[in-house]
Every structure is written in C-alpha cells, then in structure tokens.
Design a protein around this motif. Structure first.
Motif, short mmCIF file in Angstrom:
data_model
loop_
_atom_site.label_atom_id
_atom_site.label_comp_id
_atom_site.label_asym_id
_atom_site.label_seq_id
_atom_site.Cartn_x
_atom_site.Cartn_y
_atom_site.Cartn_z
N ILE A 62 -4.62 -14.49 28.90
CA ILE A 62 -3.32 -14.48 28.24
C ILE A 62 -2.27 -13.90 29.19
O ILE A 62 -2.59 -13.14 30.11
CB ILE A 62 -3.34 -13.71 26.91
CG1 ILE A 62 -3.67 -12.23 27.11
CG2 ILE A 62 -4.32 -14.35 25.94
CD1 ILE A 62 -3.38 -11.37 25.89
N THR A 86 -3.09 -7.85 30.68
CA THR A 86 -4.54 -7.99 30.88
C THR A 86 -5.19 -6.61 30.82
O THR A 86 -4.73 -5.67 31.47
CB THR A 86 -4.83 -8.64 32.24
OG1 THR A 86 -4.10 -9.87 32.30
CG2 THR A 86 -6.31 -8.91 32.44
N SER A 129 -2.40 -13.35 36.06
CA SER A 129 -3.07 -14.22 35.08
C SER A 129 -2.46 -15.62 35.08
O SER A 129 -3.18 -16.61 34.96
CB SER A 129 -2.97 -13.60 33.68
OG SER A 129 -3.54 -12.31 33.69
N ASP A 155 -9.72 -12.12 37.44
CA ASP A 155 -8.37 -11.62 37.13
C ASP A 155 -8.53 -10.19 36.63
O ASP A 155 -9.47 -9.89 35.91
CB ASP A 155 -7.76 -12.51 36.04
CG ASP A 155 -6.36 -12.06 35.64
OD1 ASP A 155 -5.69 -11.38 36.45
OD2 ASP A 155 -5.92 -12.41 34.53
#
Ligand code: GTP
Ligand code: MG
Length: 302
Positions: free
Chosen positions: A34, A42, A21, A61
């Motif tokens: 985040i 994630t 991420s 992602d």
C-alpha cells in the motif's frame, strides 16, 4: 531456463515517503504494497517477486528509516535495517534534492559496513527540473561511492526501465527461488488488512492514521455458485476521540473507508465482498510490546 540465469534479493530502503512502495509495485506490475502521501505507511517487510528470461529478483520493500518515537517505530526501523543484511543488492531511494540530512548520513554509514552493491535511485524527478536532478546527483556522489545512480519517477514511469537490468548485473548466477507465476508470498488476509488500512490513511487527516492498525477477524468464502467472501475487520485506534472521527457523522467516514476498501478487495479476490468494519480503542497500543505483536508486528519474525 537460461544457462546464465541470475537470481537474488534486492532491498528497497530509504527515508519515509520517498516512494519505495510505489516503485516496487511499478517494477512488478501489480499493487501489492500500500502507498500514501503520509510518511510511515509501510510497517512490515513486503516481499514480491519479479521474473524474466534473464533472472528472478526478489524485492523487499521496507518501512522508512526514521527516528522512532514509539515501540512500533522502533520495530519498523529494525525491520528496514535488518533487511539490509540478507540481500545481494540495495536500492536506496531518495528525493531529488541536494539537502542531505542526518537521516541520509545515518543510512550511508550503515551501508559503508556492508560491502554490498548499492544503487541510488533518485525518485520523483517529475517534480523538479533537470538542473536540480544534476545537482542532487552531485551531492549524493559526495556522500557515498554508489555503484550506479538512476534518476526516475516511479509514479510517472520515467526512466524506470533501467532499474531491472541494473539490478541483474549485480545478482549471482542461480536458480529460481519461486515459480515464475509467484508475485508475492504475503498471505491474502494480510493484504486485505493493508488495503483497509490504506483506505483509512487516505480518508483520515493529520495524526490519526499513524495510530491505526487493522485486524481481520474473519475472512471466509460462502459456499455457492457465485463467489462471495465475508470479511469482518476491526480498525484499532489509540483514543476515544479518534474512534469518533473514524466512524464519522452517522457512520459516514467508516462507510467511505469501507466502500473504497470493498472495491479494491473485490478486484483482488475476484469475488463479491461483504465487508463489515468495527472500530476499537486500544490506548497507546503503539507503545505496548504485547499489542504491537498482537497486531502483526512481531520482533521475533524480523
Ligand atoms: N510526484 C511523484 N510522487 C511520487 C513518486 N513516487 C511516489 N510518489 C508519491 O509519494 C508518496 C509516498 O509514496 P510511497 O510509495 O507510499 O512511499 P514509501 O517510501 O513507501 O513511504 P513509507 O512506506 O512511508 O516509507 C505517495 O503519495 C506517492 O504517490 C514520483 O515519482 N513522483
Ligand atoms: Mg512504503
């Protein structure tokens, strides 16, 4: 648009906590996903868009691939593994070490059957010396016939400028999928929930962060001249004892999470935010099909 414009999808995969991420946010130049130093941050596929003169890359992602211990974990691994099937190029992120474990071998096996270009990104090179990077490259070369191997530091922006041109090499010629101003198609409510979850992850210790989810109950702008958005959100946790820790002494922990989240929400929404947080217990929600779906982790949407 150039005649030889390229466009396509790039999946970012790897074990938990390797910096997927962080790298995606860095490449698109904005924080959408985040991040935290705790593994399994994630939970969903997060789609962002990078556009330049030569092409458009849609980044995906994904959650870290790991041995799932509950239904939420199974969902996360499914998200990551299914993402592999619908992309043009794969970015596999790893730590800069020579240790190749069962997790890495499992990923390599899956890649073998896909016949897609795979770029190995050895991340976090700021944490080791050159010799160790060279050894890691050698070790991984023996594991899989990578199309390219790029050592980088996503956090310190070292060597990351090589990644976009390398991805573009493997994309087909084609038109834009999104207009050039698009950065993500994540709904704002979802980003808001993730920001709150991130601040909880950062503030809380040990096992509790893994067992929380965040639900936005209300997000509404008040009519008026100056922009003010009311956000009511609930932090869901697994046990009564966790609830006590999340609230903290005289509400101090919840206040900390709330003010850190509000700061970032105000920046994202470019408005004042009136954030109200609640904490609720849903026993062992991570093992309930019904509840994980309820909190936004729906198998049908993978
Ligand atoms: N030293 C160093 N730390 C990094 C680098 N890239 C990421 N990190 C840190 O590694 C931790 C994990 O980063 P994330 O981006 O959340 O990792 P992830 O692979 O998305 O993790 P999951 O979502 O849990 O699978 C964070 O504390 C990052 O700051 C890097 O290049 N160098
Ligand atoms: Mg992540």
């Amino acid at each position: 648009m150039k005649e030889n414009f390229k466009s396509g999808f790039a999946a970012i995969i790897g074990r938990p906590n390797v910096g997927k991420s962080t790298l995606m946010n860095h490449l698109i130049g904005q924080k959408i996903a985040i991040t935290s130093k705790k593994p399994q941050t994630t939970r969903n596929r997060i789609q962002t868009v990078y556009t330049c003169e030569d092409g458009q890359i849609v980044f995906l992602d994904t959650p870290g691939i790991h041995k799932a211990k509950n239904k939420l974990g199974e969902y996360m691994v499914q998200v990551a593994e299914r993402t592999l099937k619908d992309v043009d190029v794969i970015l596999w992120l790893v730590e800069p070490t020579t240790f190749i474990g069962a997790g890495e071998r499992h990923i390599a096996e899956q890649l073998g059957s896909l016949h897609l270009p795979v770029l190995l990104i050895i991340n976090k090179v700021d944490t080791v010396d050159r010799e160790e990077i060279a050894k890691a490259i050698d070790a991984y070369r023996k594991l899989y016939p990578f199309d390219e191997i790029i050592p980088v530091s996503a956090l310190r922006a070292v060597n990351t400028e090589d990644i976009i041109p390398s991805i573009l090499k493997y994309l087909p010629y084609g038109p834009m999928f999104y207009d050039e101003d698009t950065v993500t198609d994540q709904p704002q409510r979802q980003i808001a929930a993730e920001i709150i979850r991130e601040k909880a992850l950062h503030a809380l210790d040990a096992e509790i962060p893994h067992g929380i989810a965040v639900a936005i109950d209300r997000m509404k702008e008040r009519p008026g001249k100056s922009r003010l958005v009311d956000i009511d959100a609930t932090i869901i946790c697994e046990r009564d004892s966790h609830k006590g820790i999340i609230i903290g002494k005289q509400g101090s922990m919840l206040k900390k999470i709330g003010s850190n989240a509000r700061f970032e929400l105000e920046r994202m929404l470019d408005a004042k935010v009136n954030l109200k947080l609640w904490v609720k217990v849903k026993k062992d929600w991570r093992d309930s099909d019904f509840l994980i779906k309820n909190f936004g982790y729906d198998k049908k949407e993978i």
